[in-house]
Structure formats: structure tokens, C-alpha cells
Design a protein around this motif. Structure first.
Motif, PDB file in Angstrom:
ATOM      1  N   ALA A 172       0.837  -1.200   0.000  1.00  0.00           N
ATOM      2  CA  ALA A 172       0.000   0.000   0.000  1.00  0.00           C
ATOM      3  C   ALA A 172       0.867   1.243   0.000  1.00  0.00           C
ATOM      4  O   ALA A 172       1.973   1.237   0.534  1.00  0.00           O
ATOM      5  N   VAL A 173       0.348   2.291  -0.612  1.00  0.00           N
ATOM      6  CA  VAL A 173       0.946   3.620  -0.534  1.00  0.00           C
ATOM      7  C   VAL A 173      -0.193   4.582  -0.237  1.00  0.00           C
ATOM      8  O   VAL A 173      -1.162   4.648  -1.006  1.00  0.00           O
ATOM      9  N   VAL A 174      -0.095   5.279   0.882  1.00  0.00           N
ATOM     10  CA  VAL A 174      -1.127   6.255   1.268  1.00  0.00           C
ATOM     11  C   VAL A 174      -0.481   7.632   1.253  1.00  0.00           C
ATOM     12  O   VAL A 174       0.508   7.867   1.956  1.00  0.00           O
ATOM     13  N   VAL A 175      -1.021   8.517   0.454  1.00  0.00           N
ATOM     14  CA  VAL A 175      -0.452   9.854   0.284  1.00  0.00           C
ATOM     15  C   VAL A 175      -1.381  10.889   0.894  1.00  0.00           C
ATOM     16  O   VAL A 175      -2.568  10.941   0.558  1.00  0.00           O
ATOM     17  N   ASP A 176      -0.843  11.675   1.805  1.00  0.00           N
ATOM     18  CA  ASP A 176      -1.566  12.783   2.445  1.00  0.00           C
ATOM     19  C   ASP A 176      -2.844  12.328   3.147  1.00  0.00           C
ATOM     20  O   ASP A 176      -3.733  13.143   3.407  1.00  0.00           O
ATOM     21  N   GLY A 177      -2.950  11.051   3.453  1.00  0.00           N
ATOM     22  CA  GLY A 177      -4.138  10.528   4.124  1.00  0.00           C
ATOM     23  C   GLY A 177      -5.407  10.650   3.313  1.00  0.00           C
ATOM     24  O   GLY A 177      -6.510  10.469   3.842  1.00  0.00           O
ATOM     25  N   ALA A 178      -5.271  10.911   2.010  1.00  0.00           N
ATOM     26  CA  ALA A 178      -6.451  11.179   1.183  1.00  0.00           C
ATOM     27  C   ALA A 178      -6.468  10.398  -0.121  1.00  0.00           C
ATOM     28  O   ALA A 178      -7.436  10.488  -0.881  1.00  0.00           O
ATOM     29  N   TRP A 179      -5.433   9.632  -0.375  1.00  0.00           N
ATOM     30  CA  TRP A 179      -5.327   8.858  -1.622  1.00  0.00           C
ATOM     31  C   TRP A 179      -4.556   7.595  -1.311  1.00  0.00           C
ATOM     32  O   TRP A 179      -3.587   7.620  -0.541  1.00  0.00           O
ATOM     33  N   ALA A 180      -4.966   6.479  -1.900  1.00  0.00           N
ATOM     34  CA  ALA A 180      -4.303   5.211  -1.578  1.00  0.00           C
ATOM     35  C   ALA A 180      -4.161   4.323  -2.796  1.00  0.00           C
ATOM     36  O   ALA A 180      -5.027   4.293  -3.678  1.00  0.00           O
ATOM     37  N   TYR A 181      -3.047   3.609  -2.813  1.00  0.00           N
ATOM     38  CA  TYR A 181      -2.821   2.516  -3.765  1.00  0.00           C
ATOM     39  C   TYR A 181      -2.822   1.218  -2.984  1.00  0.00           C
ATOM     40  O   TYR A 181      -2.212   1.110  -1.922  1.00  0.00           O
ATOM     41  N   LEU A 182      -3.490   0.206  -3.512  1.00  0.00           N
ATOM     42  CA  LEU A 182      -3.473  -1.143  -2.960  1.00  0.00           C
ATOM     43  C   LEU A 182      -3.277  -2.111  -4.117  1.00  0.00           C
ATOM     44  O   LEU A 182      -3.965  -1.996  -5.142  1.00  0.00           O
TER      45      LEU A 182
END
Length: 210
Positions: free
Chosen positions: A104-114
Motif C-alpha cells: 500500500a501507498v497512502v499519500v496525504d491521508g487522502a489517496w491510496a494505492y493497494l
């Protein structure tokens, strides 16, 4: 089943969206979860640079950077990391848990990759289509999905899962020590540290080869 808005990506699409579009332009935080960590190159300002150089730049801007991983990072990654004083001093926090297998990559707590891609050149890096892994993943701004991802991430990161974990006998560096008197407390002597963060100890066999 609740419908969500998400975009399914594959191959180099993941690199372009996750790394070039989102990670490089993060403003507040980047949280990464991966099983494997290897040196990988990405495009930045018209040239290919190690990912740690990009992370160092984000740290200089005051972003919160976390890397949760399952295995000891590759030697090239560790060497590149060790050259970045800001990251070593805690600009990039790292913690290890051998049970981490979600990516996972979570950017700025507002967008995520799974998805399936690890933090490697053949996964999320800039390798060409003829040599990169076959990967699938989705990206979303759905807040319920992001909340659930960050809840799992925080539970592992904080050590909330440690006490009941059945693998702590083989865990190289439990985040939460076992209760005193139960014979499970491990000495931290000899542990290899990346800055202020924890990480896997080097195996004796590896040390002998050095």
C-alpha cells in the motif's frame, strides 16, 4: 457490498500514477507498506534518481514518511539510505514486521494505492515493460477504504498486533516487548538501526560475507 470509485491499473501504469503523479507531489505524508524493499530508480526533474533521493527531498520539506516492511532491505537500498543523514536521523521512519504482506501507498491521508507491487524496481520502479513484473493494483480516494488501510497500518506500526502474534518467537525485532517473566523478552543488542527506526537484524551468515 458498498460501491466505491477506484481505478484499476497494471504494469507501468502503476509506476506513473503511484510514483510520478502522487508520491513525488505529496504535501503532508507518505506511508508505504511492502513485503520487499529494494533500490529502485524513479524519474525526477528530468533524470533517473534513487527513490531515497526523492524521499530525502520530501523529508526536507517536512513530510511525514513511514516505511513498513517485512524483510531486510537490499544492500543497495541500505547503502543509499546510509548516505542520507536526514533520513538516517529519522526523516524516514522504518519498522519491520515479518507478517506484512500487503502492499500500500497512502499519500496525504487522502489517496491510496493497494495492489501486488512491492517497493522494487520491477514493481513500482521505472523498469521497462519488457523486464518489470506483471502487477495489478487499484487507486482510490474513497475515505472508507483509506480509513481501513490506515487502521491496519497503524495497528501494525504501533505494535498493537504484537502481543497476540503467534510468530513473535521467530520475529527478529518485536515492536512491543514481551512481558517480563515469560521468557520472551529479547535483547536489542546487535540490532541494526536505520536512524531512529527499527529494522531486521543482519543474519550472522551475511555478516561473515562482509
Amino acid at each position: 457490498m458498498r460501491p466505491i470509485q477506484a481505478e484499476l491499473l497494471s504494469g507501468s501504469e502503476l509506476y506513473r500514477e503511484v510514483v510520478l503523479e502522487k508520491l513525488l507531489h505529496a504535501r503532508e505524508s507518505v506511508w508505504i507498506a511492502t513485503a520487499n524493499v529494494k533500490a529502485m530508480y524513479v524519474e525526477s526533474k528530468g533524470r533517473f534518481v534513487p527513490l531515497v533521493e526523492v524521499l530525502d527531498g520530501l523529508s526536507a520539506r517536512g513530510l511525514s514518511l513511514r516505511l513498513l516492511h517485512a524483510e531486510l532491505p537490499s544492500r543497495p537500498f541500505r547503502a543509499a539510505f546510509d548516505e542520507r543523514a536526514r533520513l538516517v536521523a529519522g526523516g524516514l521512519e522504518l519498522k519491520v514486521c515479518p507478517r506484512v504482506h500487503f502492499k500500500a501507498v497512502v499519500v496525504d491521508g487522502a489517496w491510496a494505492y493497494l495492489g501486488s507491487a512491492n517497493l522494487t524496481g520491477a514493481g513500482l520502479g521505472a523498469k521497462g515493460d519488457a523486464v518489470r513484473n506483471f502487477e495489478l493494483g487499484f487507486v482510490t480516494e474513497d475515505f472508507d477504504v483509506i480509513d481501513r488501510v490506515t487502521a491496519l497500518y497503524e495497528a501494525v506500526w504501533s505494535g498493537a498486533e504484537c502481543r497476540g502474534c503467534k510468530l513473535r518467537a521467530v520475529c527478529p525485532d518485536p515492536i512491543i516487548p514481551a512481558p517480563v517473566g515469560r521468557g520472551e523478552m529479547r535483547s536489542s543488542r546487535g540490532a541494526v538501526q536505520l536512524g531512529k527506526a527499527r529494522r531486521l537484524k543482519r543474519h550472522t551468515s551475511e555478516s561473515r560475507r562482509r
